[in-house]
Design a protein around this motif. Sequence first.
Motif, PDB file in Angstrom:
ATOM      1  N   PHE A  43       0.840  -1.189   0.000  1.00 38.44           N
ATOM      2  CA  PHE A  43       0.000   0.000   0.000  1.00 38.44           C
ATOM      3  C   PHE A  43       0.874   1.237   0.000  1.00 38.44           C
ATOM      4  O   PHE A  43       2.078   1.156   0.218  1.00 38.44           O
ATOM      5  CB  PHE A  43      -0.978   0.005   1.183  1.00 38.44           C
ATOM      6  CG  PHE A  43      -0.319  -0.095   2.524  1.00 38.44           C
ATOM      7  CD1 PHE A  43       0.013   1.039   3.223  1.00 38.44           C
ATOM      8  CD2 PHE A  43      -0.036  -1.327   3.076  1.00 38.44           C
ATOM      9  CE1 PHE A  43       0.625   0.952   4.456  1.00 38.44           C
ATOM     10  CE2 PHE A  43       0.568  -1.423   4.309  1.00 38.44           C
ATOM     11  CZ  PHE A  43       0.894  -0.285   5.001  1.00 38.44           C
ATOM     12  N   ARG A  44       0.273   2.361  -0.240  1.00 40.73           N
ATOM     13  CA  ARG A  44       0.989   3.630  -0.282  1.00 40.73           C
ATOM     14  C   ARG A  44       0.564   4.504   0.886  1.00 40.73           C
ATOM     15  O   ARG A  44      -0.583   4.456   1.325  1.00 40.73           O
ATOM     16  CB  ARG A  44       0.679   4.373  -1.577  1.00 40.73           C
ATOM     17  CG  ARG A  44       1.144   3.664  -2.803  1.00 40.73           C
ATOM     18  CD  ARG A  44       0.763   4.470  -4.010  1.00 40.73           C
ATOM     19  NE  ARG A  44       1.102   3.730  -5.218  1.00 40.73           N
ATOM     20  CZ  ARG A  44       0.740   4.102  -6.422  1.00 40.73           C
ATOM     21  NH1 ARG A  44       0.019   5.197  -6.587  1.00 40.73           N
ATOM     22  NH2 ARG A  44       1.082   3.397  -7.459  1.00 40.73           N
ATOM     23  N   CYS A  45       1.513   5.290   1.360  1.00 36.84           N
ATOM     24  CA  CYS A  45       1.187   6.307   2.354  1.00 36.84           C
ATOM     25  C   CYS A  45       2.137   7.482   2.149  1.00 36.84           C
ATOM     26  O   CYS A  45       3.174   7.354   1.506  1.00 36.84           O
ATOM     27  CB  CYS A  45       1.270   5.754   3.775  1.00 36.84           C
ATOM     28  SG  CYS A  45       2.932   5.467   4.386  1.00 36.84           S
ATOM     29  N   LEU A  47       5.018  10.066   2.967  1.00 37.59           N
ATOM     30  CA  LEU A  47       6.309   9.866   3.615  1.00 37.59           C
ATOM     31  C   LEU A  47       6.276  10.254   5.098  1.00 37.59           C
ATOM     32  O   LEU A  47       6.821   9.539   5.938  1.00 37.59           O
ATOM     33  CB  LEU A  47       7.398  10.661   2.878  1.00 37.59           C
ATOM     34  CG  LEU A  47       8.820  10.493   3.398  1.00 37.59           C
ATOM     35  CD1 LEU A  47       9.252   9.029   3.317  1.00 37.59           C
ATOM     36  CD2 LEU A  47       9.776  11.370   2.596  1.00 37.59           C
ATOM     37  N   GLN A  48       5.625  11.332   5.431  1.00 39.38           N
ATOM     38  CA  GLN A  48       5.601  11.787   6.820  1.00 39.38           C
ATOM     39  C   GLN A  48       4.786  10.849   7.725  1.00 39.38           C
ATOM     40  O   GLN A  48       4.829  10.989   8.940  1.00 39.38           O
ATOM     41  CB  GLN A  48       5.103  13.233   6.942  1.00 39.38           C
ATOM     42  CG  GLN A  48       3.687  13.466   6.467  1.00 39.38           C
ATOM     43  CD  GLN A  48       3.586  13.883   5.018  1.00 39.38           C
ATOM     44  OE1 GLN A  48       4.413  13.521   4.196  1.00 39.38           O
ATOM     45  NE2 GLN A  48       2.556  14.644   4.691  1.00 39.38           N
ATOM     46  N   ARG A  49       4.073   9.886   7.164  1.00 41.04           N
ATOM     47  CA  ARG A  49       3.278   8.951   7.963  1.00 41.04           C
ATOM     48  C   ARG A  49       3.912   7.565   8.086  1.00 41.04           C
ATOM     49  O   ARG A  49       3.353   6.688   8.729  1.00 41.04           O
ATOM     50  CB  ARG A  49       1.885   8.818   7.363  1.00 41.04           C
ATOM     51  CG  ARG A  49       1.100  10.105   7.437  1.00 41.04           C
ATOM     52  CD  ARG A  49      -0.306   9.905   6.993  1.00 41.04           C
ATOM     53  NE  ARG A  49      -1.045  11.165   7.157  1.00 41.04           N
ATOM     54  CZ  ARG A  49      -2.285  11.325   6.783  1.00 41.04           C
ATOM     55  NH1 ARG A  49      -2.949  10.334   6.235  1.00 41.04           N
ATOM     56  NH2 ARG A  49      -2.882  12.489   6.955  1.00 41.04           N
ATOM     57  N   VAL A  50       5.080   7.358   7.490  1.00 40.07           N
ATOM     58  CA  VAL A  50       5.711   6.037   7.492  1.00 40.07           C
ATOM     59  C   VAL A  50       5.940   5.519   8.908  1.00 40.07           C
ATOM     60  O   VAL A  50       5.626   4.367   9.218  1.00 40.07           O
ATOM     61  CB  VAL A  50       7.030   6.048   6.681  1.00 40.07           C
ATOM     62  CG1 VAL A  50       7.820   4.765   6.908  1.00 40.07           C
ATOM     63  CG2 VAL A  50       6.737   6.226   5.202  1.00 40.07           C
ATOM     64  N   ASP A  51       6.481   6.332   9.799  1.00 39.71           N
ATOM     65  CA  ASP A  51       6.754   5.871  11.167  1.00 39.71           C
ATOM     66  C   ASP A  51       5.472   5.471  11.888  1.00 39.71           C
ATOM     67  O   ASP A  51       5.425   4.447  12.575  1.00 39.71           O
ATOM     68  CB  ASP A  51       7.504   6.935  11.973  1.00 39.71           C
ATOM     69  CG  ASP A  51       8.953   7.081  11.518  1.00 39.71           C
ATOM     70  OD1 ASP A  51       9.497   6.121  10.925  1.00 39.71           O
ATOM     71  OD2 ASP A  51       9.540   8.145  11.762  1.00 39.71           O
ATOM     72  N   ALA A  52       4.406   6.239  11.720  1.00 40.28           N
ATOM     73  CA  ALA A  52       3.120   5.910  12.348  1.00 40.28           C
ATOM     74  C   ALA A  52       2.559   4.612  11.781  1.00 40.28           C
ATOM     75  O   ALA A  52       2.041   3.766  12.523  1.00 40.28           O
ATOM     76  CB  ALA A  52       2.127   7.050  12.168  1.00 40.28           C
ATOM     77  N   ILE A  68       8.731  -5.447   7.009  1.00 44.16           N
ATOM     78  CA  ILE A  68       8.198  -4.182   6.522  1.00 44.16           C
ATOM     79  C   ILE A  68       9.249  -3.567   5.607  1.00 44.16           C
ATOM     80  O   ILE A  68      10.350  -3.255   6.047  1.00 44.16           O
ATOM     81  CB  ILE A  68       7.882  -3.207   7.681  1.00 44.16           C
ATOM     82  CG1 ILE A  68       6.879  -3.834   8.647  1.00 44.16           C
ATOM     83  CG2 ILE A  68       7.391  -1.874   7.132  1.00 44.16           C
ATOM     84  CD1 ILE A  68       6.688  -3.040   9.935  1.00 44.16           C
ATOM     85  N   ASN A  69       8.899  -3.423   4.345  1.00 50.10           N
ATOM     86  CA  ASN A  69       9.779  -2.770   3.375  1.00 50.10           C
ATOM     87  C   ASN A  69       9.192  -1.415   3.034  1.00 50.10           C
ATOM     88  O   ASN A  69       8.021  -1.329   2.653  1.00 50.10           O
ATOM     89  CB  ASN A  69       9.907  -3.603   2.103  1.00 50.10           C
ATOM     90  CG  ASN A  69      10.563  -4.948   2.352  1.00 50.10           C
ATOM     91  OD1 ASN A  69      11.582  -5.021   3.008  1.00 50.10           O
ATOM     92  ND2 ASN A  69       9.959  -6.006   1.847  1.00 50.10           N
ATOM     93  N   VAL A  70       9.987  -0.374   3.170  1.00 44.77           N
ATOM     94  CA  VAL A  70       9.553   0.966   2.805  1.00 44.77           C
ATOM     95  C   VAL A  70      10.322   1.347   1.542  1.00 44.77           C
ATOM     96  O   VAL A  70      11.546   1.420   1.545  1.00 44.77           O
ATOM     97  CB  VAL A  70       9.842   1.981   3.923  1.00 44.77           C
ATOM     98  CG1 VAL A  70       9.452   3.390   3.485  1.00 44.77           C
ATOM     99  CG2 VAL A  70       9.113   1.583   5.198  1.00 44.77           C
ATOM    100  N   ILE A  71       9.573   1.555   0.459  1.00 45.12           N
ATOM    101  CA  ILE A  71      10.184   1.847  -0.840  1.00 45.12           C
ATOM    102  C   ILE A  71       9.681   3.206  -1.306  1.00 45.12           C
ATOM    103  O   ILE A  71       8.493   3.339  -1.658  1.00 45.12           O
ATOM    104  CB  ILE A  71       9.835   0.762  -1.862  1.00 45.12           C
ATOM    105  CG1 ILE A  71      10.299  -0.609  -1.334  1.00 45.12           C
ATOM    106  CG2 ILE A  71      10.453   1.080  -3.218  1.00 45.12           C
ATOM    107  CD1 ILE A  71       9.784  -1.784  -2.118  1.00 45.12           C
ATOM    108  N   PRO A  72      10.520   4.236  -1.274  1.00 44.01           N
ATOM    109  CA  PRO A  72      10.081   5.563  -1.719  1.00 44.01           C
ATOM    110  C   PRO A  72       9.781   5.560  -3.223  1.00 44.01           C
ATOM    111  O   PRO A  72      10.513   4.963  -4.002  1.00 44.01           O
ATOM    112  CB  PRO A  72      11.269   6.467  -1.429  1.00 44.01           C
ATOM    113  CG  PRO A  72      12.191   5.684  -0.570  1.00 44.01           C
ATOM    114  CD  PRO A  72      11.896   4.244  -0.796  1.00 44.01           C
ATOM    115  N   LEU A  73       8.709   6.207  -3.587  1.00 44.96           N
ATOM    116  CA  LEU A  73       8.359   6.384  -4.997  1.00 44.96           C
ATOM    117  C   LEU A  73       8.703   7.806  -5.393  1.00 44.96           C
ATOM    118  O   LEU A  73       8.315   8.750  -4.730  1.00 44.96           O
ATOM    119  CB  LEU A  73       6.862   6.135  -5.204  1.00 44.96           C
ATOM    120  CG  LEU A  73       6.365   4.737  -4.834  1.00 44.96           C
ATOM    121  CD1 LEU A  73       4.855   4.668  -5.018  1.00 44.96           C
ATOM    122  CD2 LEU A  73       7.056   3.674  -5.675  1.00 44.96           C
ATOM    123  N   LEU A  74       9.458   7.931  -6.439  1.00 44.16           N
ATOM    124  CA  LEU A  74       9.890   9.263  -6.883  1.00 44.16           C
ATOM    125  C   LEU A  74       9.013   9.761  -8.003  1.00 44.16           C
ATOM    126  O   LEU A  74       8.503   9.042  -8.787  1.00 44.16           O
ATOM    127  CB  LEU A  74      11.347   9.217  -7.349  1.00 44.16           C
ATOM    128  CG  LEU A  74      12.334   8.728  -6.289  1.00 44.16           C
ATOM    129  CD1 LEU A  74      13.721   8.627  -6.890  1.00 44.16           C
ATOM    130  CD2 LEU A  74      12.344   9.673  -5.108  1.00 44.16           C
TER     131      LEU A  74
END
Length: 74
Positions: A43-45, A47-52, A68-74
């Motif tokens: 799912f997408r969220c 960036l400022q909500r990733v920690d929450a 948990i993999n966090v993959i930034p989308l540019l």
Amino acid sequence: MGNYDNVISYSEVKGYWRPLEGANPYDGEIGNVSSGTECKMEFRCQLQRVDAVKTIIKAIHPYEEPIINVIPLL
């Protein structure tokens, strides 16, 4: 994201794991390789909500160590 929210996809996957000494496995036994069907969610969220979001996942996920993999989308 954009003009959409609640965007999520999921798929059933086959997972394997071996709990090591000191683990408290949800499923399986220390030292033995286990396997099972798991649900992989994407799912997408913002960036400022990733920690929450990570905090929420860890609070409700049954596994001791959820992946948990966090993959930034540019």
